[in-house]
Structure formats: structure tokens, C-alpha cells
Scaffold this motif. Sequence first.
Motif, PDB file in Angstrom:
ATOM      1  N   ASP A 109      33.519   2.244  -9.140  1.00 35.06           N
ATOM      2  CA  ASP A 109      32.531   3.302  -8.903  1.00 35.06           C
ATOM      3  C   ASP A 109      31.702   3.001  -7.661  1.00 35.06           C
ATOM      4  OD1 ASP A 109      33.434   4.536 -11.176  1.00 35.06           O
ATOM      5  OD2 ASP A 109      31.806   3.808 -12.454  1.00 35.06           O
ATOM      6  N   LYS A 110      31.368   1.724  -7.461  1.00 31.52           N
ATOM      7  CA  LYS A 110      30.554   1.349  -6.300  1.00 31.52           C
ATOM      8  C   LYS A 110      31.292   1.655  -5.003  1.00 31.52           C
ATOM      9  CE  LYS A 110      30.001  -2.976  -5.056  1.00 31.52           C
ATOM     10  NZ  LYS A 110      29.549  -4.388  -5.053  1.00 31.52           N
ATOM     11  N   HIS A 111      32.580   1.363  -4.958  1.00 35.07           N
ATOM     12  CA  HIS A 111      33.356   1.633  -3.747  1.00 35.07           C
ATOM     13  C   HIS A 111      33.460   3.136  -3.494  1.00 35.07           C
ATOM     14  CE1 HIS A 111      34.115  -2.562  -3.428  1.00 35.07           C
ATOM     15  NE2 HIS A 111      34.946  -2.619  -4.451  1.00 35.07           N
ATOM     16  N   PHE A 112      33.565   3.918  -4.564  1.00 32.93           N
ATOM     17  CA  PHE A 112      33.591   5.371  -4.432  1.00 32.93           C
ATOM     18  C   PHE A 112      32.280   5.866  -3.834  1.00 32.93           C
ATOM     19  CE2 PHE A 112      32.367   9.516  -6.085  1.00 32.93           C
ATOM     20  CZ  PHE A 112      33.459  10.304  -5.740  1.00 32.93           C
ATOM     21  N   ILE A 113      31.164   5.351  -4.344  1.00 22.74           N
ATOM     22  CA  ILE A 113      29.841   5.770  -3.874  1.00 22.74           C
ATOM     23  C   ILE A 113      29.635   5.393  -2.411  1.00 22.74           C
ATOM     24  CG2 ILE A 113      27.353   5.396  -4.148  1.00 22.74           C
ATOM     25  CD1 ILE A 113      27.896   5.051  -7.160  1.00 22.74           C
ATOM     26  N   VAL A 114      30.080   4.176  -2.049  1.00 22.78           N
ATOM     27  CA  VAL A 114      29.951   3.746  -0.644  1.00 22.78           C
ATOM     28  C   VAL A 114      30.736   4.681   0.263  1.00 22.78           C
ATOM     29  CG1 VAL A 114      30.469   1.933   1.013  1.00 22.78           C
ATOM     30  CG2 VAL A 114      29.515   1.337  -1.199  1.00 22.78           C
ATOM     31  N   GLY A 115      31.982   4.997  -0.117  1.00 30.52           N
ATOM     32  CA  GLY A 115      32.805   5.889   0.691  1.00 30.52           C
ATOM     33  C   GLY A 115      32.180   7.260   0.839  1.00 30.52           C
ATOM     34  N   PHE A 116      31.625   7.763  -0.262  1.00 33.59           N
ATOM     35  CA  PHE A 116      30.988   9.079  -0.234  1.00 33.59           C
ATOM     36  C   PHE A 116      29.746   9.067   0.656  1.00 33.59           C
ATOM     37  CE2 PHE A 116      27.650  11.822  -2.108  1.00 33.59           C
ATOM     38  CZ  PHE A 116      28.229  13.060  -1.817  1.00 33.59           C
ATOM     39  N   ALA A 117      28.859   8.096   0.424  1.00 34.88           N
ATOM     40  CA  ALA A 117      27.609   8.042   1.178  1.00 34.88           C
ATOM     41  C   ALA A 117      27.859   7.758   2.656  1.00 34.88           C
ATOM     42  CB  ALA A 117      26.692   6.965   0.584  1.00 34.88           C
ATOM     43  N   LEU A 118      28.852   6.911   2.940  1.00 34.39           N
ATOM     44  CA  LEU A 118      29.182   6.561   4.317  1.00 34.39           C
ATOM     45  C   LEU A 118      29.493   7.802   5.139  1.00 34.39           C
ATOM     46  CD1 LEU A 118      29.852   4.355   6.442  1.00 34.39           C
ATOM     47  CD2 LEU A 118      32.174   4.350   5.539  1.00 34.39           C
ATOM     48  N   ASN A 119      30.173   8.764   4.519  1.00 35.38           N
ATOM     49  CA  ASN A 119      30.568   9.966   5.248  1.00 35.38           C
ATOM     50  C   ASN A 119      29.587  11.115   5.083  1.00 35.38           C
ATOM     51  OD1 ASN A 119      33.530   9.631   6.458  1.00 35.38           O
ATOM     52  ND2 ASN A 119      33.336   8.388   4.613  1.00 35.38           N
ATOM     53  N   LEU A 120      28.849  11.122   3.981  1.00 37.13           N
ATOM     54  CA  LEU A 120      27.811  12.129   3.808  1.00 37.13           C
ATOM     55  C   LEU A 120      26.676  11.904   4.798  1.00 37.13           C
ATOM     56  CD1 LEU A 120      26.703  14.531   2.162  1.00 37.13           C
ATOM     57  CD2 LEU A 120      25.585  12.853   0.671  1.00 37.13           C
ATOM     58  N   LEU A 121      26.340  10.628   5.035  1.00 33.06           N
ATOM     59  CA  LEU A 121      25.246  10.286   5.939  1.00 33.06           C
ATOM     60  C   LEU A 121      25.710  10.059   7.377  1.00 33.06           C
ATOM     61  CD1 LEU A 121      23.275   7.831   3.624  1.00 33.06           C
ATOM     62  CD2 LEU A 121      22.802  10.245   4.065  1.00 33.06           C
ATOM     63  N   ASN A 122      26.984  10.340   7.627  1.00 28.07           N
ATOM     64  CA  ASN A 122      27.540  10.147   8.958  1.00 28.07           C
ATOM     65  C   ASN A 122      27.241  11.375   9.816  1.00 28.07           C
ATOM     66  OD1 ASN A 122      29.030   9.685  11.253  1.00 28.07           O
ATOM     67  ND2 ASN A 122      30.880   9.033  10.173  1.00 28.07           N
ATOM     68  N   VAL A 123      26.210  11.260  10.644  1.00 31.09           N
ATOM     69  CA  VAL A 123      25.789  12.379  11.476  1.00 31.09           C
ATOM     70  C   VAL A 123      26.896  12.810  12.428  1.00 31.09           C
ATOM     71  CG1 VAL A 123      24.130  13.126  13.218  1.00 31.09           C
ATOM     72  CG2 VAL A 123      23.377  11.694  11.316  1.00 31.09           C
ATOM     73  N   LYS A 124      27.670  11.852  12.926  1.00 29.27           N
ATOM     74  CA  LYS A 124      28.721  12.195  13.885  1.00 29.27           C
ATOM     75  C   LYS A 124      29.830  13.002  13.221  1.00 29.27           C
ATOM     76  CE  LYS A 124      27.861   8.622  17.293  1.00 29.27           C
ATOM     77  NZ  LYS A 124      28.435   7.566  18.159  1.00 29.27           N
ATOM     78  N   ALA A 125      30.071  12.772  11.925  1.00 31.25           N
ATOM     79  CA  ALA A 125      31.065  13.580  11.208  1.00 31.25           C
ATOM     80  C   ALA A 125      30.591  15.020  11.116  1.00 31.25           C
ATOM     81  CB  ALA A 125      31.304  12.998   9.816  1.00 31.25           C
ATOM     82  N   ALA A 126      29.294  15.197  10.830  1.00 33.78           N
ATOM     83  CA  ALA A 126      28.733  16.548  10.747  1.00 33.78           C
ATOM     84  C   ALA A 126      28.799  17.239  12.103  1.00 33.78           C
ATOM     85  CB  ALA A 126      27.300  16.489  10.244  1.00 33.78           C
ATOM     86  N   LEU A 127      28.482  16.493  13.160  1.00 32.57           N
ATOM     87  CA  LEU A 127      28.521  17.075  14.493  1.00 32.57           C
ATOM     88  C   LEU A 127      29.947  17.395  14.932  1.00 32.57           C
ATOM     89  CD1 LEU A 127      25.805  14.957  16.347  1.00 32.57           C
ATOM     90  CD2 LEU A 127      25.648  17.312  15.514  1.00 32.57           C
ATOM     91  N   PHE A 128      30.927  16.646  14.403  1.00 34.50           N
ATOM     92  CA  PHE A 128      32.336  16.951  14.694  1.00 34.50           C
ATOM     93  C   PHE A 128      32.666  18.344  14.172  1.00 34.50           C
ATOM     94  CE2 PHE A 128      36.544  17.276  12.744  1.00 34.50           C
ATOM     95  CZ  PHE A 128      37.354  17.189  13.867  1.00 34.50           C
TER      96      PHE A 128
END
Length: 202
Positions: A105-124
Motif C-alpha cells: 500500500d505504501k508503494h502505491f501511495i508513493v506512486g500516486f502522490a509522486l505523480n499527483l504532486l508532479n507539477v510538470k506532469a500537469a503542465l505536460f
Amino acid sequence: MDFAGFAFAVLLIELTPGPNMAWLVALSLGHGKRAGLAAVAGVALGLTVNAVLSSLGLSALLTAYPELGRWIGFAGAAMMVWFAWNAWHDASESSTGRLPSSEVDKHFIVGFALNLLNVKAALFFLTVVPQFVSVSGSSWTQILILGFVSVIIATLVHLVLIFGASHARMALAKPGRTRNISRSLSVLMLAVAGWFVWGALA
């Protein structure tokens, strides 16, 4: 919509080494396929949320209010430092065993948060995706569809990395090596944190 051109552009971007790629490979080498698959699921969900928000135009706030994106980047960096600290101290010689559900579960949460909080992904999604949208149709629908296409391509690339790293892990599973790999993962998380800070200050 230019599906072929967009798919090719996304594939090139995904094949370029970055935080997701390095983290997923290191995680699979250190903790196995199950951990890697959980992380991929989290990454996919985080990217999907970014795609949906972008299709709604909410990520335009990051352009209008750069301070917001800066604080999101700092929050992502703090999160990765916390997980790096835990990963360093949790590393053990028995890391080749089956992971408990809480760890998965921790690895799932890290993966989710890593990309949810990734401003450059949103800007892409905000800046690149619209370049492939046809003016003759609904831009909202097209951006959403292309966003999902990018998530699918990214997930397929990530799955290939996970299975490849998991296969290689069998040859590396010797006394002392798994612990070193796990601790290398924590160092990599710190590097990702630095990447977040760099993006926030850029």
C-alpha cells in the motif's frame, strides 16, 4: 486529433530516463515485482487524475498562479524525503521475502502522490496535449481522451520496466545485495525530492 503523432511523442518522452523510470526499476530490484506493480498502479492513478484535472482546465491555475505550483512542488519534496528516511531504516537482508500488505500500500501511495504532486506532469497535459487537438471537435473531450492515451502508454512502458527489473532481481538476490539496493532506493527518493525542489524553484 492526431493520435499517431501524439502517441509517438508520449512514447519518446516515456523512454527518456526520469524520476518515475528510475524509481520503479530500483523499487522492483529491491522489493520485487509485487511492490513494482503496486507502484505502477499508483503512478497510473496519479497521472489519470492529472489528465482529468487538465481536461477540466484546472491545471491552468498552475500557470496563472505560479506560487501554487511552487508550494505543491515543495510538498512533493517533503513527502519523498519522508519516504526515503523510512526506506533507509526499513532496508533489511530479508527484503527478498513477500511484502506485507501495508508495504505494498505504501508503494502505491508513493506512486500516486509522486505523480499527483508532479507539477510538470500537469503542465505536460496543459501545454503539450492541446497541440494535438483538432479545432473541429470538443477540446475538453479530446484533451481527456489524449490524456488517457498518455496514461496507457506510460503504464505499458512502466510494466515492461517492472517485469524486466524483477527478472534481473533473481540474479542479484544474494546476501547483502538486496539491502544495498533497498538503500539505493532511498537515495533515489532523495534525488526525486531534489528534482521536485528544482522544478518548484525553476
